[in-house]
Design a protein around this motif. Sequence first.
Motif, mmCIF file in Angstrom:
data_model
loop_
_atom_site.group_PDB
_atom_site.id
_atom_site.type_symbol
_atom_site.label_atom_id
_atom_site.label_comp_id
_atom_site.label_asym_id
_atom_site.label_seq_id
_atom_site.Cartn_x
_atom_site.Cartn_y
_atom_site.Cartn_z
ATOM 1 N N THR A 65 24.405 59.889 14.244
ATOM 2 C CA THR A 65 25.237 58.768 14.680
ATOM 3 C C THR A 65 26.326 58.975 15.391
ATOM 4 O O THR A 65 26.999 59.928 15.570
ATOM 5 C CB THR A 65 25.584 58.017 13.325
ATOM 6 N N PRO A 66 26.641 57.982 16.408
ATOM 7 C CA PRO A 66 27.905 58.008 17.038
ATOM 8 C C PRO A 66 29.069 58.440 16.470
ATOM 9 O O PRO A 66 29.765 59.255 16.657
ATOM 10 C CB PRO A 66 28.034 57.020 17.623
ATOM 11 N N SER A 67 29.395 57.841 15.028
ATOM 12 C CA SER A 67 30.486 58.306 14.465
ATOM 13 C C SER A 67 30.506 59.757 13.693
ATOM 14 O O SER A 67 31.519 60.342 13.659
ATOM 15 C CB SER A 67 30.496 57.479 13.116
ATOM 16 N N ARG A 117 33.700 61.682 14.753
ATOM 17 C CA ARG A 117 34.417 62.466 13.645
ATOM 18 C C ARG A 117 34.767 63.787 14.173
ATOM 19 O O ARG A 117 35.775 64.634 13.667
ATOM 20 C CB ARG A 117 33.760 62.256 12.297
ATOM 21 N N ARG A 118 33.699 64.482 14.712
ATOM 22 C CA ARG A 118 33.755 65.893 14.812
ATOM 23 C C ARG A 118 34.470 66.449 16.102
ATOM 24 O O ARG A 118 35.316 67.314 16.048
ATOM 25 C CB ARG A 118 32.238 66.314 14.825
ATOM 26 N N TRP A 119 34.276 65.649 17.069
ATOM 27 C CA TRP A 119 34.923 65.907 18.369
ATOM 28 C C TRP A 119 36.084 64.948 19.080
ATOM 29 O O TRP A 119 36.665 65.140 19.948
ATOM 30 C CB TRP A 119 33.831 65.929 19.394
ATOM 31 N N GLY A 120 36.115 63.796 18.488
ATOM 32 C CA GLY A 120 36.930 62.946 18.792
ATOM 33 C C GLY A 120 36.563 62.008 19.932
ATOM 34 O O GLY A 120 36.496 60.686 19.870
ATOM 35 N N ASP A 121 36.368 62.368 20.844
ATOM 36 C CA ASP A 121 35.633 61.626 22.104
ATOM 37 C C ASP A 121 34.718 62.456 22.997
ATOM 38 O O ASP A 121 34.578 63.467 22.566
ATOM 39 C CB ASP A 121 36.876 60.939 23.074
ATOM 40 N N VAL A 124 23.562 68.589 19.112
ATOM 41 C CA VAL A 124 24.506 67.896 19.870
ATOM 42 C C VAL A 124 25.044 68.645 21.236
ATOM 43 O O VAL A 124 24.601 68.065 22.557
ATOM 44 C CB VAL A 124 26.061 67.650 19.348
ATOM 45 N N HIS A 125 24.992 69.977 21.089
ATOM 46 C CA HIS A 125 25.223 70.762 22.342
ATOM 47 C C HIS A 125 23.929 70.661 23.221
ATOM 48 O O HIS A 125 23.931 70.497 24.443
ATOM 49 C CB HIS A 125 25.551 72.055 21.888
ATOM 50 N N ALA A 126 22.734 70.815 22.602
ATOM 51 C CA ALA A 126 21.568 70.897 23.214
ATOM 52 C C ALA A 126 21.340 69.381 24.021
ATOM 53 O O ALA A 126 20.863 69.462 25.155
ATOM 54 C CB ALA A 126 20.299 71.033 22.363
ATOM 55 N N VAL A 147 24.090 60.715 23.736
ATOM 56 C CA VAL A 147 24.092 61.944 23.295
ATOM 57 C C VAL A 147 23.828 62.078 21.752
ATOM 58 O O VAL A 147 22.819 62.794 21.122
ATOM 59 C CB VAL A 147 25.281 62.669 23.532
ATOM 60 N N ALA A 148 24.394 61.067 20.920
ATOM 61 C CA ALA A 148 24.273 60.807 19.509
ATOM 62 C C ALA A 148 22.603 60.659 19.287
ATOM 63 O O ALA A 148 21.811 61.327 18.482
ATOM 64 C CB ALA A 148 24.822 59.888 18.740
#
Length: 188
Positions: free
Chosen positions: A48-50, A54-58, A20-22, A41-42
């Motif tokens: 998945t966007p979820s 789930r991990r970052w919130g927004d 995700v960072h990359a 990004v997903a």
Amino acid sequence: MSRKTMVRPGGRSARVQASVHAAVRELEAEVGREALTVPLVAARAGVTPSTIYRRWGDLQELMSDVAVERLRPETAPEDKGSLRSDLEAWAEQFLEEMAAPTGRAYIRDALLGDPDGSNAGQCSAYAAEQIEVILSRAADRKEDAPDAETILDRVVAPTMYRILFRPEGLDTTYVHHLLAGLLAPNDH
């Protein structure tokens, strides 16, 4: 505890974070930060966007997490042979990196998506760790030195304030002046 501090090294969690960072870094370079969305990004990261929600919130919290990682120093401060020289070299590099447009953008991102203050604390910890390396070298050389908190308060804090709110005319002369006042207060 924030989501970010619960991440364990290795495993799926680390792979997701890395991909995700990359994806954020690649897409920022390709389409610009204004065009970034969680679905974009997903898709690039292969999650998945979820997963991101789930991990970052927004998106703002994700950008904050990426910014903190990008603000992490890559190397130890250079050893110039004396406390003053080490601090001057470090402060000059700190100013150069943080005052650059990308540095200021990372600082803003780190703070904007930081509801609990953990990212700001992590950025402060990076500076403190670098200063502690310099102070350890000074102690090995038997040099008198202020403590890390004093350096943070009298050099790093005013430098960050100027970077964020009064960047006009900010240059190495400014940090040299701060260090001179800190290291030789009776010489004025």
